[in-house]
Design a protein around this motif. Structure first.
Motif, PDB file in Angstrom:
ATOM      1  N   GLY A  94     -27.543  44.000  25.670  1.00  0.00           N
ATOM      2  CA  GLY A  94     -28.109  43.276  24.538  1.00  0.00           C
ATOM      3  C   GLY A  94     -27.144  42.273  23.945  1.00  0.00           C
ATOM      4  N   GLY A  95     -25.847  42.630  23.907  1.00  0.00           N
ATOM      5  CA  GLY A  95     -24.854  41.708  23.358  1.00  0.00           C
ATOM      6  C   GLY A  95     -24.722  40.446  24.182  1.00  0.00           C
ATOM      7  N   VAL A  96     -24.771  40.571  25.501  1.00  0.00           N
ATOM      8  CA  VAL A  96     -24.690  39.393  26.367  1.00  0.00           C
ATOM      9  C   VAL A  96     -25.946  38.538  26.214  1.00  0.00           C
ATOM     10  CG1 VAL A  96     -24.586  38.611  28.749  1.00  0.00           C
ATOM     11  CG2 VAL A  96     -23.165  40.511  28.011  1.00  0.00           C
ATOM     12  N   ILE A  97     -27.101  39.182  26.201  1.00  0.00           N
ATOM     13  CA  ILE A  97     -28.355  38.433  26.053  1.00  0.00           C
ATOM     14  C   ILE A  97     -28.356  37.653  24.734  1.00  0.00           C
ATOM     15  CG2 ILE A  97     -30.846  38.697  25.709  1.00  0.00           C
ATOM     16  CD1 ILE A  97     -30.703  41.076  27.675  1.00  0.00           C
ATOM     17  N   TRP A 247     -27.093  42.317  43.872  1.00  0.00           N
ATOM     18  CA  TRP A 247     -26.655  42.831  42.576  1.00  0.00           C
ATOM     19  C   TRP A 247     -25.253  42.300  42.268  1.00  0.00           C
ATOM     20  CZ3 TRP A 247     -29.358  45.120  38.899  1.00  0.00           C
ATOM     21  CH2 TRP A 247     -30.543  45.783  39.229  1.00  0.00           C
ATOM     22  N   PHE A 248     -25.008  42.068  40.977  1.00  0.00           N
ATOM     23  CA  PHE A 248     -23.674  41.732  40.495  1.00  0.00           C
ATOM     24  C   PHE A 248     -23.322  42.727  39.385  1.00  0.00           C
ATOM     25  CE2 PHE A 248     -25.468  37.663  41.959  1.00  0.00           C
ATOM     26  CZ  PHE A 248     -24.514  37.319  42.907  1.00  0.00           C
ATOM     27  N   VAL A 249     -22.176  43.387  39.531  1.00  0.00           N
ATOM     28  CA  VAL A 249     -21.758  44.404  38.570  1.00  0.00           C
ATOM     29  C   VAL A 249     -20.834  43.784  37.537  1.00  0.00           C
ATOM     30  CG1 VAL A 249     -20.555  46.607  38.259  1.00  0.00           C
ATOM     31  CG2 VAL A 249     -21.983  46.227  40.290  1.00  0.00           C
ATOM     32  N   VAL A 250     -21.147  44.013  36.255  1.00  0.00           N
ATOM     33  CA  VAL A 250     -20.313  43.544  35.152  1.00  0.00           C
ATOM     34  C   VAL A 250     -19.591  44.746  34.560  1.00  0.00           C
ATOM     35  CG1 VAL A 250     -20.265  42.385  32.906  1.00  0.00           C
ATOM     36  CG2 VAL A 250     -21.961  41.702  34.635  1.00  0.00           C
ATOM     37  N   GLU A 251     -18.270  44.730  34.593  1.00  0.00           N
ATOM     38  CA  GLU A 251     -17.491  45.793  33.967  1.00  0.00           C
ATOM     39  C   GLU A 251     -17.597  45.635  32.457  1.00  0.00           C
ATOM     40  OE1 GLU A 251     -16.130  48.290  35.312  1.00  0.00           O
ATOM     41  OE2 GLU A 251     -16.116  47.768  37.440  1.00  0.00           O
ATOM     42  N   GLY A 252     -18.181  46.642  31.780  1.00  0.00           N
ATOM     43  CA  GLY A 252     -18.544  46.480  30.381  1.00  0.00           C
ATOM     44  C   GLY A 252     -17.703  47.222  29.373  1.00  0.00           C
ATOM     45  N   ASN A 253     -16.620  47.854  29.780  1.00  0.00           N
ATOM     46  CA  ASN A 253     -15.820  48.606  28.818  1.00  0.00           C
ATOM     47  C   ASN A 253     -15.264  47.726  27.702  1.00  0.00           C
ATOM     48  OD1 ASN A 253     -16.256  51.011  30.110  1.00  0.00           O
ATOM     49  ND2 ASN A 253     -14.094  51.520  30.348  1.00  0.00           N
ATOM     50  N   ASP A 254     -14.922  46.504  28.030  1.00  0.00           N
ATOM     51  CA  ASP A 254     -14.468  45.537  27.033  1.00  0.00           C
ATOM     52  C   ASP A 254     -15.628  44.580  26.772  1.00  0.00           C
ATOM     53  OD1 ASP A 254     -13.384  43.188  25.775  1.00  0.00           O
ATOM     54  OD2 ASP A 254     -11.386  43.851  26.396  1.00  0.00           O
ATOM     55  N   LYS A 255     -16.267  44.713  25.616  1.00  0.00           N
ATOM     56  CA  LYS A 255     -17.485  43.942  25.337  1.00  0.00           C
ATOM     57  C   LYS A 255     -17.246  42.440  25.409  1.00  0.00           C
ATOM     58  CE  LYS A 255     -19.756  47.312  22.299  1.00  0.00           C
ATOM     59  NZ  LYS A 255     -20.297  47.535  20.939  1.00  0.00           N
ATOM     60  N   LYS A 256     -16.161  41.986  24.793  1.00  0.00           N
ATOM     61  CA  LYS A 256     -15.932  40.547  24.715  1.00  0.00           C
ATOM     62  C   LYS A 256     -15.692  39.955  26.100  1.00  0.00           C
ATOM     63  CE  LYS A 256     -14.243  40.562  19.956  1.00  0.00           C
ATOM     64  NZ  LYS A 256     -13.095  40.341  19.048  1.00  0.00           N
ATOM     65  N   ARG A 257     -14.856  40.619  26.881  1.00  0.00           N
ATOM     66  CA  ARG A 257     -14.605  40.112  28.231  1.00  0.00           C
ATOM     67  C   ARG A 257     -15.867  40.180  29.088  1.00  0.00           C
ATOM     68  NH1 ARG A 257      -9.374  42.390  27.148  1.00  0.00           N
ATOM     69  NH2 ARG A 257      -7.733  40.826  27.491  1.00  0.00           N
ATOM     70  N   ALA A 258     -16.662  41.231  28.906  1.00  0.00           N
ATOM     71  CA  ALA A 258     -17.904  41.352  29.676  1.00  0.00           C
ATOM     72  C   ALA A 258     -18.844  40.190  29.374  1.00  0.00           C
ATOM     73  CB  ALA A 258     -18.583  42.684  29.360  1.00  0.00           C
ATOM     74  N   LEU A 260     -18.084  37.136  28.247  1.00  0.00           N
ATOM     75  CA  LEU A 260     -17.558  35.892  28.802  1.00  0.00           C
ATOM     76  C   LEU A 260     -17.671  35.868  30.321  1.00  0.00           C
ATOM     77  CD1 LEU A 260     -14.324  35.468  26.626  1.00  0.00           C
ATOM     78  CD2 LEU A 260     -16.595  34.491  26.218  1.00  0.00           C
ATOM     79  N   ASN A 261     -17.322  36.977  30.967  1.00  0.00           N
ATOM     80  CA  ASN A 261     -17.371  37.029  32.430  1.00  0.00           C
ATOM     81  C   ASN A 261     -18.790  36.860  32.948  1.00  0.00           C
ATOM     82  OD1 ASN A 261     -14.598  37.445  32.679  1.00  0.00           O
ATOM     83  ND2 ASN A 261     -14.790  39.668  32.623  1.00  0.00           N
ATOM     84  N   CYS A 262     -19.749  37.498  32.287  1.00  0.00           N
ATOM     85  CA  CYS A 262     -21.137  37.418  32.747  1.00  0.00           C
ATOM     86  C   CYS A 262     -21.684  36.008  32.585  1.00  0.00           C
ATOM     87  CB  CYS A 262     -21.997  38.427  31.973  1.00  0.00           C
ATOM     88  SG  CYS A 262     -23.717  38.466  32.509  1.00  0.00           S
ATOM     89  N   ILE A 263     -21.453  35.398  31.432  1.00  0.00           N
ATOM     90  CA  ILE A 263     -21.978  34.049  31.203  1.00  0.00           C
ATOM     91  C   ILE A 263     -21.341  33.058  32.165  1.00  0.00           C
ATOM     92  CG2 ILE A 263     -22.152  32.163  29.541  1.00  0.00           C
ATOM     93  CD1 ILE A 263     -22.269  34.297  27.327  1.00  0.00           C
ATOM     94  N   ARG A 264     -20.023  33.165  32.354  1.00  0.00           N
ATOM     95  CA  ARG A 264     -19.346  32.255  33.277  1.00  0.00           C
ATOM     96  C   ARG A 264     -19.884  32.422  34.701  1.00  0.00           C
ATOM     97  NH1 ARG A 264     -14.983  29.263  32.626  1.00  0.00           N
ATOM     98  NH2 ARG A 264     -14.450  30.315  30.675  1.00  0.00           N
ATOM     99  N   HIS A 265     -20.111  33.667  35.105  1.00  0.00           N
ATOM    100  CA  HIS A 265     -20.631  33.910  36.453  1.00  0.00           C
ATOM    101  C   HIS A 265     -22.042  33.355  36.598  1.00  0.00           C
ATOM    102  CE1 HIS A 265     -22.482  36.325  39.718  1.00  0.00           C
ATOM    103  NE2 HIS A 265     -21.306  36.147  40.274  1.00  0.00           N
ATOM    104  N   LEU A 266     -22.880  33.560  35.586  1.00  0.00           N
ATOM    105  CA  LEU A 266     -24.239  33.028  35.618  1.00  0.00           C
ATOM    106  C   LEU A 266     -24.226  31.517  35.792  1.00  0.00           C
ATOM    107  CD1 LEU A 266     -27.323  33.324  35.225  1.00  0.00           C
ATOM    108  CD2 LEU A 266     -26.922  33.226  32.754  1.00  0.00           C
ATOM    109  N   LEU A 267     -23.372  30.851  35.047  1.00  0.00           N
ATOM    110  CA  LEU A 267     -23.275  29.393  35.152  1.00  0.00           C
ATOM    111  C   LEU A 267     -22.816  28.973  36.552  1.00  0.00           C
ATOM    112  CD1 LEU A 267     -21.618  28.684  31.693  1.00  0.00           C
ATOM    113  CD2 LEU A 267     -23.902  27.927  32.391  1.00  0.00           C
TER     114      LEU A 267
END
Length: 306
Positions: A94-97, A247-258, A260-267
């Motif tokens: 939800g935070g990434v969305i 599938w692409f796995v996002v390591e989510g233990n660190d919310k902020k890094r997750a 940023l990493n997800c959005i950058r990968h999507l782009l």
């Protein structure tokens, strides 16, 4: 694309946006008065290397600027994009969305988060309730959980029979290939966190009255059935990780890094480019010297308390 630090106007915009975003972040933090200091202390100790706010928000704003370019490109070219967000409860989907959609037009970028199926929907072809939400040309649809409910929560909680789950596994690869053949760009993210991290996040929610609504009976059962969900995830990956829609796995233990990493990968998966558009100018207001504005009754106004 990084912000041009030699451009004073760009830097003024960045400073203003950072100040506004930091204010929102502080507001979120002080809205958690009921979280015990002990839980806060434990949580912070488990996350010693968190990104500092300035670095995080600077990176987030740069990525959101790129998301606007992606948004404009999709609308301009008529592309159709589906992004699926799956994973453990409280893993940060939800935070990434929220950060993806924060500055985009909701008429172009839609979030789909379906309730449990009705009695009528239970009698339909399984994928039928999802099809109406697929994008038309010029739209991006973000699924906050998707048809993979069948191989996850429905399977683990016993809402689907073994035969229904097996039928799903046989159908879903071809269903997704059909979507891709129809011109839809299909991207699938799985947010992963550790057992310990999920426990801490659930405790944070339990002790915060403003976040308790996020804990459903299904969420609480996910703690009890952690290993069952792990087995379900492993089989889902093994049987639905197809070349057309990996599938692409996002390591989510660190919310902020997750985030940023997800959005950058999507782009990085999108061949978008900046769309040329005419310069916007504000037209002059039409002024009628004979017009007098009517005075509205006082009871129509919201009281000013601040």
């Amino acid at each position: 694309m990084p912000i041009d630090e030699t451009n004073p106007e760009a830097m003024d915009w960045l400073a203003a946006e950072l100040a506004d975003t930091l204010d929102e972040d502080y507001e979120l933090e002080i809205s958690e008065p009921a979280v015990s200091e002990e839980i806060r202390r434990i949580y912070k100790r488990k996350h010693p290397a968190a990104l500092d706010r300035a670095t995080y928000f600077r990176s987030l704003l740069e990525l959101q600027a790129e998301l606007i370019k992606l948004h404009n490109w999709v609308e301009h070219t008529g592309e159709k994009v589906v992004v699926i967000f799956e994973g453990r409860d409280s893993a940060g989907k939800g935070g990434v969305i929220k950060r993806i959609t924060q500055r985009l037009n909701p008429r172009v970028v839609r979030v789909v988060a379906l309730q449990k199926p009705t009695e009528q929907e239970k009698t339909q072809w399984y994928f039928q309730r999802y099809v109406p939400h697929l994008p038309s040309g010029g739209e991006i649809v973000l699924f906050d959980r998707s048809w993979y409910n069948r191989s996850g929560v429905e399977r683990v909680m016993g809402f689907a029979t073994p035969d229904q789950v097996e039928q799903f596994f046989q159908d879903v690869p071809e269903f997704e290939r059909m979507l891709v053949r129809s011109g839809i760009r299909l991207i699938k993210y799985w947010f992963s966190i550790t057992d310990e991290e999920q426990q801490l996040r659930f405790l944070m929610r339990i002790h915060d009255p403003l976040k308790q609504w996020k804990l459903s009976p299904m969420d609480l059962q996910s703690r009890v059935r952690w290993e069952d969900y792990t087995k379900a995830k492993e089989e889902t990956f093994a049987r639905t990780n197809i070349p057309e829609a990996p599938w692409f796995v996002v390591e989510g233990n660190d919310k902020k890094r997750a985030r940023l990493n997800c959005i950058r990968h999507l782009l990085s998966l999108m061949p978008y480019e900046e769309v040329p558009h005419e310069q916007i100018t504000l037209p002059d207001r039409v002024f009628d010297p004979d017009y007098e504005r009517e005075h509205l009754p006082e009871q129509l106004f919201v009281p000013n308390h601040y």
